[in-house]
Enzyme design. Structure first.
Site, PDB file in Angstrom:
ATOM      1  N   GLY A 133       0.774  -1.246   0.000  1.00  0.00           N
ATOM      2  CA  GLY A 133       0.000   0.000   0.000  1.00  0.00           C
ATOM      3  C   GLY A 133       0.799   1.285   0.000  1.00  0.00           C
ATOM      4  O   GLY A 133       0.303   2.316   0.448  1.00  0.00           O
TER       5      GLY A 133
ATOM      6  N   ASN B  82       1.529   3.101  -2.577  1.00  0.00           N
ATOM      7  CA  ASN B  82       0.798   4.063  -3.430  1.00  0.00           C
ATOM      8  C   ASN B  82      -0.474   4.554  -2.746  1.00  0.00           C
ATOM      9  O   ASN B  82      -0.845   5.724  -2.884  1.00  0.00           O
ATOM     10  CB  ASN B  82       0.476   3.435  -4.792  1.00  0.00           C
TER      11      ASN B  82
ATOM     12  N   MET C 225      -4.260  -7.016  -7.341  1.00  0.00           N
ATOM     13  CA  MET C 225      -3.778  -8.128  -8.160  1.00  0.00           C
ATOM     14  C   MET C 225      -4.895  -8.975  -8.770  1.00  0.00           C
ATOM     15  O   MET C 225      -4.647 -10.041  -9.313  1.00  0.00           O
ATOM     16  CB  MET C 225      -2.844  -9.027  -7.330  1.00  0.00           C
TER      17      MET C 225
ATOM     18  N   LEU D 121     -10.065  -7.432 -13.027  1.00  0.00           N
ATOM     19  CA  LEU D 121     -11.463  -7.050 -12.829  1.00  0.00           C
ATOM     20  C   LEU D 121     -12.342  -7.534 -13.983  1.00  0.00           C
ATOM     21  O   LEU D 121     -11.910  -7.548 -15.139  1.00  0.00           O
ATOM     22  CB  LEU D 121     -11.563  -5.531 -12.685  1.00  0.00           C
TER      23      LEU D 121
ATOM     24  N   ASN E 238      -5.223   3.136 -13.052  1.00  0.00           N
ATOM     25  CA  ASN E 238      -4.226   2.200 -12.532  1.00  0.00           C
ATOM     26  C   ASN E 238      -2.849   2.833 -12.650  1.00  0.00           C
ATOM     27  O   ASN E 238      -2.608   3.665 -13.526  1.00  0.00           O
ATOM     28  CB  ASN E 238      -4.254   0.901 -13.363  1.00  0.00           C
TER      29      ASN E 238
ATOM     30  N   HIS F 158       1.096   1.502 -13.130  1.00  0.00           N
ATOM     31  CA  HIS F 158       1.832   0.280 -13.491  1.00  0.00           C
ATOM     32  C   HIS F 158       3.323   0.608 -13.546  1.00  0.00           C
ATOM     33  O   HIS F 158       3.717   1.642 -14.103  1.00  0.00           O
ATOM     34  CB  HIS F 158       1.349  -0.231 -14.859  1.00  0.00           C
TER      35      HIS F 158
HETATM   36  C1  GRF Z   1       3.349  -0.777  -7.557  1.00  0.00           C
HETATM   37  O1  GRF Z   1       4.616  -0.925  -8.147  1.00  0.00           O
HETATM   38  C2  GRF Z   1       2.308  -0.512  -8.613  1.00  0.00           C
HETATM   39  O2  GRF Z   1       2.802   0.167  -9.716  1.00  0.00           O
HETATM   40  C3  GRF Z   1       1.924  -1.902  -9.034  1.00  0.00           C
HETATM   41  O3  GRF Z   1       1.947  -2.664  -7.852  1.00  0.00           O
HETATM   42  C4  GRF Z   1       2.864  -2.070  -6.928  1.00  0.00           C
HETATM   43  C5  GRF Z   1       2.094  -1.832  -5.670  1.00  0.00           C
HETATM   44  O4  GRF Z   1       2.915  -1.344  -4.640  1.00  0.00           O
HETATM   45  N1  GRF Z   1       0.650  -1.917  -9.726  1.00  0.00           N
HETATM   46  P1  GRF Z   1       2.251  -0.694  -3.356  1.00  0.00           P
HETATM   47  O5  GRF Z   1       1.348  -1.770  -2.735  1.00  0.00           O
HETATM   48  O6  GRF Z   1       1.477   0.501  -3.782  1.00  0.00           O
HETATM   49  O7  GRF Z   1       3.393  -0.369  -2.453  1.00  0.00           O
END
Ligand code: GRF
Length: 219
Positions: free
Chosen positions: A15, A17, A89, A92, A106, A108
């Site tokens: 988490g 992000n 993960m 959807l 999203n 990525h």
């Molecule tokens: C991030 O690298 C994001 O780009 C990808 O999954 C990772 C999630 O990391 N989709 P976090 O859980 O936000 O630390």
């Protein structure tokens, strides 16, 4: 000033992000966090920030279709204006994508369309790329596809391992994602069919953080 938009954030893991999105609230409010894993670290971050969270776990459902329908129903309970995937993960289902078309984002960890899917940092190194980075995009029915909103890139240096590279890209994610979510929340970035439109404010904000925008690009 317009009312802050309500956002639901979907997570599966640590988490970081989510944390960055929490720290940049203002034009948007995170009103709900949904995780498919009860042990996701991001749930603690939501709790600390006083944001309600719900766990929708695969093993509570007989079929994958029921599980995915439950995710949609759960997200709909808080009536979000926008949904931000942050390390979620679960692929959807089409009903979800259609319900939030133009309102589902999203982040990525690659410069899409390069390296959709997993292990992006390792794959960028193995390919001998000189630059790598992250992408924020509207989500469509594919895996890590959809109209691109913005990318932020870093140079790959000779001593890089996938860990050092991941850490540098993650810093960019933490800056890029809240900035783009905020611009979508204020209507400065909108999706029109498969095309992304940017206001002047979106363009100046992108110059400030040094990211690229995509006027007609779709992956
Ligand atoms: C991030 O690298 C994001 O780009 C990808 O999954 C990772 C999630 O990391 N989709 P976090 O859980 O936000 O630390």
């Amino acid at each position: 000033m317009n009312k802050a938009k309500k956002i639901s954030v979907l997570i599966s893991g640590r988490g970081s992000n989510l944390k960055s999105l929490i720290d940049h609230q203002g034009t948007y409010d995170i009103t709900h966090v949904v995780s498919d894993r009860g042990d996701a670290g991001g749930l603690n971050l939501a709790r600390e920030a006083g944001i309600p969270s719900t766990i929708v776990s695969r093993n509570e459902f007989g079929s994958i279709a029921d599980f995915k329908s439950a995710i949609l129903r759960t997200v709909q309970t808080s009536k979000p204006d926008l949904v931000a995937l942050a390390g979620f993960m679960v692929l959807l289902p089409p009903e979800f994508i259609d319900a939030f078309n133009g309102r589902l984002l999203n982040v990525h960890p690659s410069l899409l369309p390069r390296f959709p899917g997993l292990d992006t940092h390792q794959r960028a190194l193995a390919a001998g790329d000189t630059r790598h980075g992250c992408t924020v995009h509207f989500v469509d029915h594919g895996v890590d596809t959809g109209p691109l909103i913005a990318q932020s890139s870093v140079a790959i240096t000779p001593g890089d391992t996938s860990d050092t590279l991941a850490a540098r890209v993650l810093q960019r994610e933490h800056e890029l994602y809240p900035a783009m979510v905020s611009l979508v929340a204020t209507g400065d970035i909108i999706l029109d069919g498969r095309k992304v439109h940017y206001s002047d404010r979106a363009m100046s904000e992108s110059r400030r953080i040094g990211c690229s925008l995509f006027f007609k690009r779709t992956v």
